[in-house]
Design a protein around this motif. Structure first.
Motif, PDB file in Angstrom:
ATOM      1  N   GLN A 176       0.842  -1.220   0.000  1.00  0.00           N
ATOM      2  CA  GLN A 176       0.000   0.000   0.000  1.00  0.00           C
ATOM      3  C   GLN A 176       0.865   1.252   0.000  1.00  0.00           C
ATOM      4  O   GLN A 176       0.594   2.216  -0.712  1.00  0.00           O
ATOM      5  CB  GLN A 176      -0.866   0.055   1.270  1.00  0.00           C
ATOM      6  CG  GLN A 176      -1.975  -0.945   1.366  1.00  0.00           C
ATOM      7  CD  GLN A 176      -2.829  -0.663   2.608  1.00  0.00           C
ATOM      8  OE1 GLN A 176      -2.848   0.450   3.134  1.00  0.00           O
ATOM      9  NE2 GLN A 176      -3.559  -1.664   3.065  1.00  0.00           N
ATOM     10  N   ARG A 197       5.587 -15.378   8.339  1.00  0.00           N
ATOM     11  CA  ARG A 197       5.485 -15.159   9.785  1.00  0.00           C
ATOM     12  C   ARG A 197       5.942 -16.410  10.516  1.00  0.00           C
ATOM     13  O   ARG A 197       5.697 -17.525  10.037  1.00  0.00           O
ATOM     14  CB  ARG A 197       4.024 -14.884  10.202  1.00  0.00           C
ATOM     15  CG  ARG A 197       3.532 -13.549   9.723  1.00  0.00           C
ATOM     16  CD  ARG A 197       2.109 -13.311  10.160  1.00  0.00           C
ATOM     17  NE  ARG A 197       1.504 -12.303   9.296  1.00  0.00           N
ATOM     18  CZ  ARG A 197       0.257 -11.920   9.362  1.00  0.00           C
ATOM     19  NH1 ARG A 197      -0.554 -12.450  10.251  1.00  0.00           N
ATOM     20  NH2 ARG A 197      -0.214 -11.002   8.538  1.00  0.00           N
ATOM     21  N   GLN A 210      -1.239 -13.671   0.570  1.00  0.00           N
ATOM     22  CA  GLN A 210      -2.317 -12.711   0.836  1.00  0.00           C
ATOM     23  C   GLN A 210      -2.670 -11.962  -0.434  1.00  0.00           C
ATOM     24  O   GLN A 210      -1.914 -11.941  -1.407  1.00  0.00           O
ATOM     25  CB  GLN A 210      -1.862 -11.674   1.875  1.00  0.00           C
ATOM     26  CG  GLN A 210      -1.852 -12.174   3.298  1.00  0.00           C
ATOM     27  CD  GLN A 210      -1.556 -11.057   4.292  1.00  0.00           C
ATOM     28  OE1 GLN A 210      -0.899 -10.076   3.967  1.00  0.00           O
ATOM     29  NE2 GLN A 210      -2.027 -11.222   5.515  1.00  0.00           N
ATOM     30  N   GLU A 212      -3.944  -8.138  -1.075  1.00  0.00           N
ATOM     31  CA  GLU A 212      -4.272  -6.843  -0.472  1.00  0.00           C
ATOM     32  C   GLU A 212      -5.102  -6.028  -1.453  1.00  0.00           C
ATOM     33  O   GLU A 212      -4.855  -6.060  -2.659  1.00  0.00           O
ATOM     34  CB  GLU A 212      -2.956  -6.100  -0.195  1.00  0.00           C
ATOM     35  CG  GLU A 212      -3.092  -4.865   0.644  1.00  0.00           C
ATOM     36  CD  GLU A 212      -3.118  -5.220   2.128  1.00  0.00           C
ATOM     37  OE1 GLU A 212      -2.856  -6.378   2.470  1.00  0.00           O
ATOM     38  OE2 GLU A 212      -3.425  -4.314   2.931  1.00  0.00           O
ATOM     39  N   THR A 253      -5.782   0.982   9.820  1.00  0.00           N
ATOM     40  CA  THR A 253      -7.153   1.333   9.430  1.00  0.00           C
ATOM     41  C   THR A 253      -7.900   1.895  10.639  1.00  0.00           C
ATOM     42  O   THR A 253      -7.672   1.489  11.773  1.00  0.00           O
ATOM     43  CB  THR A 253      -7.907   0.096   8.893  1.00  0.00           C
ATOM     44  OG1 THR A 253      -7.578  -1.025   9.697  1.00  0.00           O
ATOM     45  CG2 THR A 253      -7.574  -0.187   7.458  1.00  0.00           C
ATOM     46  N   ALA A 285     -10.185  -5.711   7.331  1.00  0.00           N
ATOM     47  CA  ALA A 285     -10.331  -4.579   6.408  1.00  0.00           C
ATOM     48  C   ALA A 285     -10.558  -3.298   7.205  1.00  0.00           C
ATOM     49  O   ALA A 285     -10.553  -3.310   8.440  1.00  0.00           O
ATOM     50  CB  ALA A 285     -11.501  -4.833   5.456  1.00  0.00           C
ATOM     51  N   GLY A 286     -10.777  -2.216   6.500  1.00  0.00           N
ATOM     52  CA  GLY A 286     -11.084  -0.972   7.206  1.00  0.00           C
ATOM     53  C   GLY A 286     -10.931   0.244   6.313  1.00  0.00           C
ATOM     54  O   GLY A 286     -10.678   0.130   5.111  1.00  0.00           O
ATOM     55  N   PHE A 308      -8.265  -3.841   2.373  1.00  0.00           N
ATOM     56  CA  PHE A 308      -8.617  -5.155   2.907  1.00  0.00           C
ATOM     57  C   PHE A 308      -7.471  -6.126   2.628  1.00  0.00           C
ATOM     58  O   PHE A 308      -6.671  -5.916   1.706  1.00  0.00           O
ATOM     59  CB  PHE A 308      -9.929  -5.688   2.317  1.00  0.00           C
ATOM     60  CG  PHE A 308      -9.974  -5.718   0.812  1.00  0.00           C
ATOM     61  CD1 PHE A 308      -9.497  -6.805   0.102  1.00  0.00           C
ATOM     62  CD2 PHE A 308     -10.511  -4.638   0.104  1.00  0.00           C
ATOM     63  CE1 PHE A 308      -9.553  -6.827  -1.285  1.00  0.00           C
ATOM     64  CE2 PHE A 308     -10.563  -4.655  -1.287  1.00  0.00           C
ATOM     65  CZ  PHE A 308     -10.086  -5.740  -1.986  1.00  0.00           C
ATOM     66  N   GLY A 309      -7.367  -7.151   3.458  1.00  0.00           N
ATOM     67  CA  GLY A 309      -6.323  -8.155   3.267  1.00  0.00           C
ATOM     68  C   GLY A 309      -6.938  -9.541   3.354  1.00  0.00           C
ATOM     69  O   GLY A 309      -7.491  -9.919   4.386  1.00  0.00           O
TER      70      GLY A 309
END
Ligand code: DAH
Length: 341
Positions: A176, A197, A210, A212, A253, A285-286, A308-309
């Motif tokens: 992003q 991770r 993922q 995004e 977010t 998300a957000g 959102f992811g």
């Protein structure tokens, strides 16, 4: 003399019975008819030794023998060729009614299938693809996403550090920042890729994928987010599926939401998949935190954004009923070949 000619004739008839292929037939014919070395050819050379009064008769006899032989050989060879051809046809015969041997068709890996489906869904809504890099520095992966050092939210993602500064990205959200630094609104991008991770159990893997999503424009609201995610769940999990948003927390977010979709297994009545709740958690998300927009030099008074992811493995596991993420990474064809959407 006549006897000699007759013997040659018999020799040809007898010898021809032994012939089995055109090559031997050719050699056999040459043995008699070759003008220099053939038995009939040589008879002609004997002409000078024949008494003059017998010459005409002898010449005639030899000529007749020669003509007969040529004719005879032609017939024999034709018969042999015909037999050979029939044998070839027989050996090359194809039974078109026989069932064919099955050709095994390969299929794309379920993660690739899922990724392609997601890209299709969002490309249909006008999203462009941005592929970020798997090695990031601390700033893009955390700080610019409003997660400075010592921020408790860093504990949410156990990070593989390559050096104090560089790390394997823990989230595609890092992309992003790159996009917003380089492009001014309107922005509508989708960023798929691997993330890492230190996490390992039946539903987590140290490496996973993922997708995004980021939209930045004037007057972007949670309604836009809900509208897009509704399209997404309907396309992936079926027309009857809807979403609901629950309050959550992500540093980048504000407000943040956890998105659930109505259970596509039981239609919302409650089952094992949705743990009797009728809802399945599918993504985070957000609305992009103003601080994140400002970190990228975007006027947060004028513009707002949604993000959102989506976890691709999680989406695939839900859709295809896979209960252990390891099945997606073990390359077991008995599992993988069953999933061909
Ligand atoms: N980056 C988050 C994670 O990996 C997922 C996420 C949540 C991405 C909210 C977003 C977002 O863009 O708005 O857990």
């Amino acid at each position: 003399m006549n006897e000699r000619l007759e013997n040659i004739r018999q020799e040809i008839i007898e010898g021809a019975k032994e012939l089995s292929n055109s090559k031997s037939a050719y050699e056999f014919r040459k043995k008699f008819t070759d003008s220099k070395t053939g038995k009939i050819g040589l008879l002609m050379k004997e002409m000078k030794n024949i008494r003059p009064e017998e010459r005409a008769g002898f010449g005639k006899g030899v000529n007749e023998l020669k003509e007969w032989a040529l004719d005879y050989f032609a017939k024999v060879e034709e018969k042999i060729k015909k037999a050979e051809l029939e044998k070839r046809y027989e050996s090359e015969k194809i039974d078109v009614t026989e069932p064919s041997t099955e050709i095994k068709k390969g299929n794309l890996h379920p993660i690739t299938q899922m990724r392609n489906q997601l890209i299709d869904v969002f490309a249909g809504m006008g999203f462009e693809i941005y592929e970020g890099s798997e090695v990031e520095n601390d700033y893009y992966n955390f700080t610019a996403l409003n997660t400075p050092k010592d921020h408790p939210a860093r504990d949410m993602q156990d990070t593989f550090y390559l050096s104090p500064e560089y790390l394997l990205r823990t989230q595609t959200s890092a992309g992003q920042i790159h996009v917003m630094e380089n492009k001014k609104p309107p922005i509508k991008i989708l960023s798929p890729g691997k993330v890492f991770r230190s996490d390992d159990d039946a539903t987590h893997s140290p490496m996973f994928t993922q997708m995004e999503g980021l939209v930045v424009d004037e007057k972007i609201t949670l309604c836009d987010l809900k509208g897009m995610l509704d399209v997404f769940v309907k396309k992936i999990y079926g027309e009857g599926t809807t979403t609901r948003l629950r309050p959550s927390y992500f540093p980048f977010t504000e407000p943040s939401v956890e998105v659930d979709c109505s259970c596509f297994e039981c239609g919302g009545k409650g089952c094992r998949l949705c743990k009797q709740t009728g809802w399945i958690e599918i993504l985070g998300a957000g609305i992009v935190n103003k601080k994140v927009l400002e970190n990228c030099g975007i006027d947060s008074e004028k513009y707002s954004g949604l993000a959102f992811g989506i976890g691709i493995e999680r989406t695939a596991m839900l859709k295809y009923g896979i209960n252990n993420i390891k099945l997606l990474f073990e390359s077991d064809l008995r599992v993988l070949s069953q999933i061909d959407d």
